[in-house]
Design a protein around this motif. Structure first.
Motif, PDB file in Angstrom:
ATOM      1  N   PRO A  48       0.825  -1.217   0.000  1.00  0.00           N
ATOM      2  CA  PRO A  48       0.000   0.000   0.000  1.00  0.00           C
ATOM      3  C   PRO A  48       0.861   1.270   0.000  1.00  0.00           C
ATOM      4  N   GLY A  49       0.284   2.301  -0.575  1.00  0.00           N
ATOM      5  CA  GLY A  49       0.913   3.623  -0.512  1.00  0.00           C
ATOM      6  C   GLY A  49       2.046   3.818  -1.483  1.00  0.00           C
ATOM      7  N   SER A  50       1.752   3.778  -2.757  1.00  0.00           N
ATOM      8  CA  SER A  50       2.781   4.046  -3.767  1.00  0.00           C
ATOM      9  C   SER A  50       2.871   5.551  -3.988  1.00  0.00           C
ATOM     10  N   TRP A  51       4.006   6.138  -3.605  1.00  0.00           N
ATOM     11  CA  TRP A  51       4.166   7.595  -3.709  1.00  0.00           C
ATOM     12  C   TRP A  51       4.620   8.041  -5.100  1.00  0.00           C
ATOM     13  N   VAL A  52       5.782   7.504  -5.515  1.00  0.00           N
ATOM     14  CA  VAL A  52       6.432   8.042  -6.707  1.00  0.00           C
ATOM     15  C   VAL A  52       7.400   6.995  -7.253  1.00  0.00           C
ATOM     16  N   PHE A  53       7.781   7.153  -8.530  1.00  0.00           N
ATOM     17  CA  PHE A  53       8.746   6.265  -9.160  1.00  0.00           C
ATOM     18  C   PHE A  53       9.969   7.068  -9.561  1.00  0.00           C
ATOM     19  N   GLN A  54      11.148   6.397  -9.544  1.00  0.00           N
ATOM     20  CA  GLN A  54      12.393   7.056  -9.915  1.00  0.00           C
ATOM     21  C   GLN A  54      13.226   6.113 -10.763  1.00  0.00           C
ATOM     22  N   SER A  55      13.474   6.526 -12.007  1.00  0.00           N
ATOM     23  CA  SER A  55      14.383   5.737 -12.863  1.00  0.00           C
ATOM     24  C   SER A  55      15.818   6.116 -12.528  1.00  0.00           C
ATOM     25  N   LEU A  56      16.733   5.148 -12.691  1.00  0.00           N
ATOM     26  CA  LEU A  56      18.128   5.356 -12.357  1.00  0.00           C
ATOM     27  C   LEU A  56      18.964   5.351 -13.625  1.00  0.00           C
ATOM     28  N   VAL A  68       9.201  11.785  -1.686  1.00  0.00           N
ATOM     29  CA  VAL A  68       9.975  12.669  -2.566  1.00  0.00           C
ATOM     30  C   VAL A  68      11.380  12.089  -2.704  1.00  0.00           C
ATOM     31  N   MET A  69      11.837  11.932  -3.958  1.00  0.00           N
ATOM     32  CA  MET A  69      13.175  11.389  -4.174  1.00  0.00           C
ATOM     33  C   MET A  69      13.754  11.919  -5.476  1.00  0.00           C
ATOM     34  N   ALA A  70      15.080  11.877  -5.564  1.00  0.00           N
ATOM     35  CA  ALA A  70      15.796  12.292  -6.774  1.00  0.00           C
ATOM     36  C   ALA A  70      17.192  11.683  -6.733  1.00  0.00           C
ATOM     37  N   GLN A  71      17.754  11.418  -7.907  1.00  0.00           N
ATOM     38  CA  GLN A  71      19.087  10.831  -8.007  1.00  0.00           C
ATOM     39  C   GLN A  71      20.092  11.922  -8.348  1.00  0.00           C
ATOM     40  N   ASP A  72      21.226  11.913  -7.641  1.00  0.00           N
ATOM     41  CA  ASP A  72      22.257  12.906  -7.926  1.00  0.00           C
ATOM     42  C   ASP A  72      23.230  12.376  -8.979  1.00  0.00           C
ATOM     43  N   PRO A  73      24.130  13.229  -9.491  1.00  0.00           N
ATOM     44  CA  PRO A  73      25.037  12.792 -10.556  1.00  0.00           C
ATOM     45  C   PRO A  73      25.919  11.595 -10.182  1.00  0.00           C
ATOM     46  N   SER A  74      26.192  11.402  -8.893  1.00  0.00           N
ATOM     47  CA  SER A  74      27.033  10.283  -8.481  1.00  0.00           C
ATOM     48  C   SER A  74      26.283   8.960  -8.459  1.00  0.00           C
ATOM     49  N   GLY A  75      24.971   9.008  -8.647  1.00  0.00           N
ATOM     50  CA  GLY A  75      24.170   7.786  -8.651  1.00  0.00           C
ATOM     51  C   GLY A  75      23.482   7.502  -7.347  1.00  0.00           C
ATOM     52  N   HIS A  85      20.777   2.184 -14.514  1.00  0.00           N
ATOM     53  CA  HIS A  85      19.943   0.977 -14.480  1.00  0.00           C
ATOM     54  C   HIS A  85      18.664   1.234 -15.266  1.00  0.00           C
ATOM     55  N   PRO A  86      18.748   1.339 -16.595  1.00  0.00           N
ATOM     56  CA  PRO A  86      17.540   1.655 -17.386  1.00  0.00           C
ATOM     57  C   PRO A  86      16.476   0.579 -17.310  1.00  0.00           C
ATOM     58  N   ALA A  87      16.831  -0.633 -16.940  1.00  0.00           N
ATOM     59  CA  ALA A  87      15.847  -1.716 -16.885  1.00  0.00           C
ATOM     60  C   ALA A  87      15.265  -1.888 -15.495  1.00  0.00           C
ATOM     61  N   GLN A  88      15.616  -1.006 -14.595  1.00  0.00           N
ATOM     62  CA  GLN A  88      15.074  -1.083 -13.238  1.00  0.00           C
ATOM     63  C   GLN A  88      14.392   0.239 -12.887  1.00  0.00           C
ATOM     64  N   LEU A  89      13.482   0.151 -11.936  1.00  0.00           N
ATOM     65  CA  LEU A  89      12.716   1.314 -11.485  1.00  0.00           C
ATOM     66  C   LEU A  89      12.572   1.239  -9.971  1.00  0.00           C
ATOM     67  N   ILE A  90      12.858   2.334  -9.305  1.00  0.00           N
ATOM     68  CA  ILE A  90      12.709   2.421  -7.853  1.00  0.00           C
ATOM     69  C   ILE A  90      11.360   3.075  -7.533  1.00  0.00           C
ATOM     70  N   GLU A  91      10.647   2.485  -6.615  1.00  0.00           N
ATOM     71  CA  GLU A  91       9.363   3.015  -6.185  1.00  0.00           C
ATOM     72  C   GLU A  91       9.441   3.413  -4.717  1.00  0.00           C
ATOM     73  N   GLY A  92       8.978   4.606  -4.397  1.00  0.00           N
ATOM     74  CA  GLY A  92       8.865   5.048  -3.010  1.00  0.00           C
ATOM     75  C   GLY A  92       7.474   4.752  -2.488  1.00  0.00           C
ATOM     76  N   VAL A  93       7.380   4.094  -1.349  1.00  0.00           N
ATOM     77  CA  VAL A  93       6.089   3.736  -0.771  1.00  0.00           C
ATOM     78  C   VAL A  93       5.993   4.302   0.638  1.00  0.00           C
ATOM     79  N   TYR A  94       4.857   4.020   1.278  1.00  0.00           N
ATOM     80  CA  TYR A  94       4.637   4.546   2.621  1.00  0.00           C
ATOM     81  C   TYR A  94       5.754   4.144   3.578  1.00  0.00           C
ATOM     82  N   ALA A  95       6.321   2.931   3.362  1.00  0.00           N
ATOM     83  CA  ALA A  95       7.329   2.426   4.305  1.00  0.00           C
ATOM     84  C   ALA A  95       8.495   1.819   3.535  1.00  0.00           C
ATOM     85  N   GLY A  96       9.285   2.660   2.877  1.00  0.00           N
ATOM     86  CA  GLY A  96      10.499   2.165   2.263  1.00  0.00           C
ATOM     87  C   GLY A  96      10.539   2.291   0.755  1.00  0.00           C
TER      88      GLY A  96
END
Length: 977
Positions: free
Chosen positions: A418-426, A466-473, A429-440
């Motif tokens: 439950p609680g899908s906040w946002v997605f972040q591509s890296l 809220v999330m974002a990737q910096d230039p160092s990864g 890692h173009p074939a992976q996607l990070i999802e931020g949820v209520y708990a982790g």
């Protein structure tokens, strides 16, 4: 055929329903394919307190709006409504304002004009009453047109041409339907013959004008190349040229016929606005394509539009069958909300090719921008939506129920966490996607063109909205009330290698409200105050060099989003706007235009979405607000602050001024010196009402004011439109007021000068009387004072004489007293000296007494010894001593000394007594002296060296010598001598 107004027709409900079913594609379009319903402000009759129907609308130079209303002439100044009735109290059908500000009106059985009287109150003058009786009886004056100094009053029977002095009456044998002034040419439609023009005092049929025979015309507009656009009530709209009339848009004719066209106007941008009986307000482009439709429940309150007026901001005043509306067509902002099929608060938006996806708290809705239909709910998305984005050609949804992917007209669940906040591509890692949820955090893999849930990562359990990737990864995740986290993943994204916390100890002002945004290809972090960026060298956060210099260190920035052109949109506690990037790469802050939308914005999970064509959607409490940057706002509006009434309230309400200044036969903006009132002191409590002619953004106006010669400076900004001053002192005053509109623009100030006269007891006449009275009182007083002075002078002289006499008497008395005092002092001195001499005399006397007594005692002892001693020589010697003693006792030296003191005390008694009684012997003189000293016989015997008996004998002899009477006491005689 007698013209009966089609505006009252309500019998085509069935046709209206059929029209809506036949033309659903016409609904919901504006200038941009993505925009929604324009900002609209509706006014109902209960608000403006007049009739429900509003037939014609216009505006004067001051920005005041005038409406031909069922109850009369309706005036609106942005805050106050006022109705001015005509003479017979009938409906007003038309209104026009000339260059002088004179307001011409036409109504039922009458026409004339309104102009302010000397107190600024609009007063009606009937021009129809000046007509001959044979021309006075007419039905309705439906139209009033102005052509320089000419005024056309158009009725169903005649046309009355007024040249400011006299009337020319144009009569028609065929009757008149409606008349229209186009390019200074008056077109007149005659039902039995067709469309003609007024030439002199004759109506001549135009070429092909018989086409409109039997048709009722709603409006005529000029087109290019002398073409005309002729709108009829029931037959649609035609293009007229060279005697030929053809349907303007054949595909629209049926729709327009069913709508019933009540009015039509050409907008400044070339578009057309059409008011209909059944389908509300229509906006069409120059080619007749329907751009927008507003009707009941969709921007305006009524489906029947009777009149349209475009103001200088390209916004529309819409007169309806049951109210008024102000439609901001000239604004770059529109609403996308429940009126366009989108219920709920807006949280996320994404434009994918031609489909616009919008996420609210009720689900995800979609509409094709070319479809023009309302938004439709995507199946399986009902509920709270946080994020919509495209990842690997998949539309991903962050949903309260979990991650979801759009599959055509439906959506498929990807995760049951439950609680899908946002997605972040890296980036690595173009074939992976990070999802931020209520708990982790969770990881997805891209498999066969679809995202598949892999796992939830351990080691981090905080809410990751809220999330974002910096230039160092590294991935930065911020938490609303805990701080920021920098997360390192394993190379395969199977685990979290490191989590490092950053809060107040790392440069943030606190751990609260920290967010991260990617702007200008760098990460910016916001907190309770200021904007920061990460400094890897010090491993701390420092103020950024873009927002900090522009917004300051203390502003709290809530959201930032950058478009493809480098323009940076933001919302903060103190500002909302865009830093617009120009051709030189410089950023210019543009914010005033955005002020109007702040109150509508969502205050929970604020969002700004940049669409592919750089249009912007702001999340709102009710749907979204669409911003079209391509629409340039005309910022030269008629925006003036007006003083609407001035009154006194000391002795009941009394209005001094009703809001209109005039000079000769023209309305002006400024008060004339001749109309500066002088108020009696009893009316020294003044109240002002004021308004400003800015109508945008629901007219969120604020005002500043001050009273010159009473207040030192401007007041604080306030929404109050009434200011009262009480108990003003006499003097000259000027009231100043200006307004600030929702765009932050400040109007020119309005002023009103007046004078408070002094009270009667401080007036010029009163002071004159006071002066005369004072002079008279002074004269009388001086006269009385002079008389009093004379009397007092005389009394003073008398008093002085008396005082001088008294002084002389006092001096005499003082002299006498002084002499007496001197005498007393001399006597006291004499007495003192006498006392002293008495003391010396007594001392001498006592000395003599003691000496003689002692010597006598010695002599007696010697005599006793002589008796007992028989020795001759001794006797002889003792006898000699006795004789010497007797000689000593009888020596005169002591007497002379005694006599000296005695005479000084007793006034030279011995000499005087001796002179009186010369026969007295020395021994008797001594006796007299001793008697005067009141000595006893014994004491006298001692002093005279005789016996007491001898003293008595001597006293007797003395009495005889002085021949003293026997009855008198000798001693008293001597004491008194």
């Amino acid at each position: 055929m007698k013209r009966i107004s089609p505006f009252l027709t309500y019998t085509l409900t069935l046709g209206f329903v059929a029209t809506i079913l036949l033309f659903p594609c016409f609904r919901g379009m504006a200038q941009s394919a993505l925009s929604g319903i324009p900002f609209t402000r509706n006014f109902l009759p209960v608000e403006y307190h007049a009739g429900i129907q509003n037939w014609f609308i216009t505006q004067n130079r001051q920005g005041l709006v005038y409406i031909a209303n069922n109850f009369g002439l309706l005036e609106f100044d942005g805050d106050h409504w006022q109705v001015y009735g005509v003479k017979n109290g009938t409906k007003v059908r038309s209104v026009a304002i000339d260059s002088r500000g004179r307001i011409y009106v036409g109504g039922q059985g009458d026409f004339g004009y309104f102009f302010p009287n000397e107190r600024g109150q609009l007063s009606y003058v009937s021009l129809a009453d000046s007509l001959d009786r044979k021309f006075r009886n007419f039905d309705e004056a439906w139209s009033v047109y102005l052509d320089n100094d000419l005024v056309y009053f158009c009725t169903f029977s005649n046309i009355y041409v007024y040249n400011q002095r006299t009337f020319t009456i144009v009569q028609s044998a065929h009757g008149i339907d409606h008349s229209f002034l186009v390019n200074r040419q008056l077109y007149v439609n005659q039902p039995s013959s067709g469309l003609g023009t007024l030439e002199g005092s004759v109506i001549r049929l135009i070429k092909g004008g018989d086409f409109y025979k039997g048709k009722s015309i709603a409006g005529i507009l000029p087109l290019h190349d002398n073409h005309l656009l002729v709108a009829t009530f029931y037959e649609g709209i035609y293009r007229y040229s060279e005697g030929i009339s053809q349907p303007w848009r054949e595909d629209l004719q049926a729709f327009l016929k069913g709508s019933i066209v009540n009015c039509i106007t050409r907008l400044r941008n070339g578009n057309f606005a059409i008011g209909t009986q059944n389908n509300g307000l229509l906006v069409l482009d120059a080619e007749g394509n329907l751009l927008m439709q507003l009707g009941s429940g969709r921007g305006i309150e009524s489906p029947t539009v009777l009149s349209i007026y475009e103001d200088d901001l390209n916004n529309l005043w819409v007169g309806q069958n049951n109210g008024l509306a102000y439609v901001e067509l000239g604004s770059p902002f529109t609403f996308i909300n429940k009126q366009t099929g989108l219920p709920g608060s807006g949280y996320s938006a994404y434009l994918h090719k031609t489909k616009l996806y919008l996420g609210t708290n009720t689900g995800v809705y979609v509409r094709d921008k070319n479809d023009k239909a309302d938004f439709k709910l995507i199946d399986n998305t009902r509920g709270q939506v946080y994020h919509i984005g495209e990842y690997g050609n998949n539309i991903m949804i962050g949903h309260h129920n979990g991650a979801t992917s759009v599959q055509g007209a439906s959506a498929a669940r990807l995760s049951y966490e439950p609680g899908s906040w946002v997605f972040q591509s890296l980036k690595d890692h173009p074939a992976q996607l990070i999802e931020g949820v209520y708990a982790g955090l969770q990881v997805y893999d891209f498999v066969n063109g679809q995202w598949k849930f892999r796992k939830k990562l351990k080691g981090f359990g905080e809410s990751s909205r809220v999330m974002a990737q910096d230039p160092s990864g590294d991935l930065w995740v911020t938490h609303g009330y805990k701080g920021a986290y920098k997360i390192k993943f394993s190379p395969s994204l199977d685990s979290i290698q490191q989590v490092k916390f950053y809060g107040a100890d790392k440069g943030f002002p606190s751990n609260l409200l920290i967010n991260v945004f990617k702007v200008r290809n760098e990460l910016l972090f916001t907190s309770t105050t200021g904007v920061y960026k990460y400094d890897a060298k010090t491993d701390r956060f420092i103020p950024d060099d873009f927002f900090t210099p522009r917004l300051g260190k203390n502003d709290q920035v809530w959201f930032i989003r950058e478009d493809a052109m480098g323009n940076i949109y933001f919302i903060s506690r103190d500002h909302i706007g865009v830093f617009r990037k120009n051709a030189l790469g410089e950023y210019i802050l543009e914010e005033n235009v955005f002020n109007k939308i702040r109150k509508y914005l969502n205050d929970d999970l604020i969002s700004i979405a940049i669409l592919q064509n750089n249009e912007v959607l702001f999340g709102a409490k009710d749907g979204f607000i669409h911003y079209d940057p391509a629409m340039k706002v005309n910022r030269t509006p008629i925006f003036q602050t007006l003083i609407r009434t001035v009154g006194t309230s000391n002795n009941g309400d009394s209005t001094l001024f009703f809001g209109n200044h005039s000079v000769h036969d023209s309305i002006t903006d400024k008060q004339q010196p001749d109309f500066k009132p002088e108020l009696p002191y009893a009316s020294n409590s003044i109240d002002f009402t004021f308004a400003a002619t800015s109508y945008e953004g629901n007219a969120d106006l604020t005002y500043q004011y001050y009273l010159e010669n009473y207040e030192k400076g401007w007041s604080e900004w306030s929404s109050k439109t009434l200011k009262e001053y009480t108990n003003l002192k006499e003097g000259n005053y000027i009231f100043h007021v200006h307004a600030r509109n929702v765009n932050g623009e400040v109007s020119r100030e309005a002023t009103y000068a007046f004078t408070i006269l002094p009270p009667w007891y401080r007036s010029v006449w009163a002071y004159s009387i006071y002066g005369i009275s004072v002079i008279a009182l002074l004269f009388t007083g001086f006269n009385l004072l002079d008389r009093k002075y004379q009397r007092e002078q005389k009394l003073l002289e008398q008093k002085q004489q008396e005082e001088l006499s008294q002084k002389d008497t006092e001096l005499e008395m003082l002299s006498q007293q002084s002499q007496e005092e001197i005498t007393r002092l001399q006597n006291e001195k004499l007495e003192s000296e006498l006392q002293h001499m008495n003391n010396e005399l007594a001392t001498s006397t006592m000395h003599l007494l003691n000496k003689n007594e002692f010597i006598t005692g010695v002599k007696n002892q010697l005599a006793h010894i002589l008796k007992k001693n028989n020795h001759e020589e001794i006797k002889k010697e003792l006898t000699q001593i006795t004789r010497n003693i007797e000689q000593n006792i009888s020596a005169d030296a002591d007497w002379e000394h005694f006599q000296f003191h005695f005479d000084r005390v007793h006034g030279d008694f011995t000499n005087r007594f001796k002179a009186s009684f010369p026969t007295l012997s020395p021994q008797e003189i001594k006796l007299s002296a001793y008697l005067r000293m009141n000595l006893s016989s014994k004491e006298i015997a001692q002093l005279l060296n005789i016996s007491v008996r001898g003293v008595e004998i001597s006293r007797y002899r003395l009495r005889k010598k002085i021949q003293l009477d026997r009855n008198k006491n000798l001693q008293d005689f001597i004491l008194n001598f």
